[in-house]
Scaffold this active site. Structure first.
Site, PDB file in Angstrom:
ATOM      1  CB  CYS A  51      -0.980  -0.070   1.185  1.00 15.86           C
ATOM      2  SG  CYS A  51      -1.112   1.358   2.226  1.00 15.86           S
ATOM      3  N   GLY A  52       0.582   2.118  -0.960  1.00 16.31           N
ATOM      4  CA  GLY A  52       1.389   3.320  -1.151  1.00 16.31           C
ATOM      5  C   GLY A  52       1.352   4.276   0.029  1.00 16.31           C
ATOM      6  CG  HIS A  53      -2.187   6.460   1.094  1.00 20.34           C
ATOM      7  ND1 HIS A  53      -1.801   7.744   0.790  1.00 20.34           N
ATOM      8  CD2 HIS A  53      -3.268   6.203   0.319  1.00 20.34           C
ATOM      9  CE1 HIS A  53      -2.617   8.233  -0.121  1.00 20.34           C
ATOM     10  NE2 HIS A  53      -3.507   7.327  -0.432  1.00 20.34           N
ATOM     11  CB  CYS A  54       1.309   1.383   4.191  1.00 14.90           C
ATOM     12  SG  CYS A  54      -0.433   0.910   4.211  1.00 14.90           S
TER      13      CYS A  54
END
Ligand code: NAG
Length: 508
Positions: A51-54
């Site tokens: 996950c990019g936001h992670c």
């Protein structure tokens, strides 16, 4: 037995930290619960490695974990691709999900920003008791420790008021600071009696008193109303609140902070007069100027002013020739409240002639055409930039011709509206959207979700219209099947926004 479990827990918790090689504890279903029990306050991140936001959060999270070590506040993370059951147990639906744990029973969402310093200060606030007990010496500093602080003046033996105030504080502790005083002399010096609450704020009138009966709802309402500045600011963090406030929002657009400050000061008396009835807020026209278009204001002339009825989504822009100043706004708002101002409706002009196979609808003739109770009206909401709409156009024209040349020409209308140039009452999520407004049932339109072929559209009109109007489709133009009207085959606003680079303006 009991003791053994605790010991095992501590070892597990320690092991989890030790093996992580960072200050963030990496937890699994075997270690998570013991770790939570062993620590009073934990922030846990539920993530997925892809996950990019992670990934963006990771370095911030590490930094916060390190800085919070000395406060003995622990940060943990759980990889949901490895620990699906654990994540499901805590209701994780998206990544990353951040939750604040005070034991396993008291779990709250993390409502701060995903930056190291924001996480740090949020968690430090969480670690303080919800209500700080204050004395004559600590009260003064506490009053200005945050933008808004609430202090309850309660007698030591008034358990009921104490409990009620503590409940409110638990719920709103992310938003405000809460303090308590039980020294009668301090209360007297403040000019209040037991029990009462004073809300101190760094803006507007500086403080507000609550002297009614202590009830959770009444205190919550008091806190929210008093903490809302007379003239606030619209931005990504406040926008949703204003939209759900249930009262109109008056926007003051201006490009510089100085202008916004000056206008906010000049218009404060107007805001004061309508407090609780209309919210007033400035908005940064440099950053969010594009939003002016949604209010039917120009996007290149600031300062400007508009009122939005947030319930019915009606827009009342102040004419751009008028100056945004106390007297004009005072007058405009007064007339708005008296119902003397017509909402502004964005519309193309009504076409002089309808000579094409498809009836052209604009905002100004929408009711007349679409809500004509004697006719089955099929309407396409399109956008000029939408590729799927362009692909549909020849087929839609053919559909229009078929009905126009049939026995149903006075009963069935095939229509279209450019939904980017006209305010339509319908909530349109993607283009094209096709709806049938049946005769005699205008309040129950049916949305089309079939394949975009002439035959299927005819079938849809036949099945859902009052007149069961069917026309036969000629061979030509029907050989290729259009893609079904699935989400993928629609041009959504998001897709459009992704295409258009919005380097100048941020979306709210
Ligand atoms: C409220 O009750 C708690 C627990 O008895 C006590 O510690 C606290 O001092 C009380 N608060 C006030 C403002 O009296």
């Amino acid at each position: 037995m009991h003791q053994k479990r605790v010991a095992a827990g501590i070892i597990a918790a320690f092991a989890a930290v030790a093996t992580a090689e960072s200050d963030v504890a990496s937890l699994t279903k075997d270690t998570f619960k013991d770790f939570v029990k062993a620590n009073n306050l934990i922030l846990a991140e539920f993530f997925a490695p892809w996950c990019g936001h992670c990934k963006a959060l990771a370095p911030e999270y590490e930094e916060a974990a390190t800085s919070l070590k000395e406060k003995n506040i622990k940060l943990a993370k759980v990889d949901c691709t490895e620990e699906a059951d654990l994540c499901q147990e805590f209701g994780v639906e998206g990544y990353p999900t951040l939750k604040v744990f005070r034991g396993l029973e008291d779990v709250k969402p993390y409502n701060g920003q995903r930056k190291a310093d924001a996480i740090h200060s949020y968690m430090v606030k969480q670690s303080l008791p919800a209500v700080s007990l204050l004395t004559k010496d600590t009260l003064e500093d506490f009053k200005t420790a945050d933008k808004v602080v609430l202090v309850a003046y309660i007698a030591t033996d008034d358990k009921a008021s104490n409990e009620t105030f503590s409940k409110v504080a638990e719920t709103l502790r992310d938003d405000y600071l809460f303090g308590g005083v039980n020294d009668a002399a301090v209360a007297e010096a403040e000019g209040v009696k037991f029990p009462s609450i004073v809300l101190y704020k760094t803006f507007d009138e500086g403080k507000n008193k609550f002297e009614s009966k202590f009830e959770v709802e009444a205190i919550t309402e008091f806190a929210k109303t008093s903490a809302t500045p007379l003239v606030g600011e619209v931005g990504p963090e406040t926008y949703a609140g204003y939209m759900s406030a249930g009262i109109p929002l008056a926007y003051i657009f201006a490009e510089t902070q100085e202008e916004r400050d000056a206008l906010s000061k000049a218009l404060k008396p107007v805001a004061e007069k309508h407090k609780g009835k209309i919210n007033f807020a400035t908005i940064d026209a440099k950053q969010f100027g594009a939003h002016a278009a949604n209010l039917n204001l120009k996007t290149d002339k600031f300062p400007s002013f508009a009122i939005q009825d947030t319930v019915k989504n009606l827009k009342f822009p102040l004419h751009h020739d008028l100056e945004v100043a106390h007297d004009t706004i005072h007058d405009f708002v007064k007339r708005y409240v008296a119902g003397e101002i017509e909402p502004s409706i964005k519309s193309e002009p009504i076409p002089e002639k309808q000579d094409g196979p498809v009836t052209v609808v604009v905002a100004k003739n929408y009711d007349q055409v679409v809500l004509d109770d004697k006719k089955d009206v099929l309407i396409e909401f399109y956008a000029p930039w939408c590729g799927h709409c362009k692909a549909l156009a020849p087929k839609y024209d053919q559909l229009g011709s078929l009905y126009a040349e049939s026995e149903f020409k006075d009963k069935v209308v095939i229509a279209k509206v450019d939904a980017t140039a006209n305010d339509v009452p319908d909530e349109i999520a993607g283009f094209p959207t096709i709806k049938l407004f049946p005769a005699g049932a205008k309040d129950a339109p049916v949305t089309y979700s079939g394949a975009r072929t002439v035959e299927d559209l005819v079938q849809f009109i036949k099945e859902n219209g009052k007149y069961k109007a069917s026309v036969s489709v000629k061979e030509e133009g029907t050989e290729e099947a259009a893609p079904a009207a699935t989400e993928e085959a629609k041009d959504t606003k998001e897709a459009k926004e992704a295409k258009e680079e919005k380097e100048e303006h941020d979306e709210l």
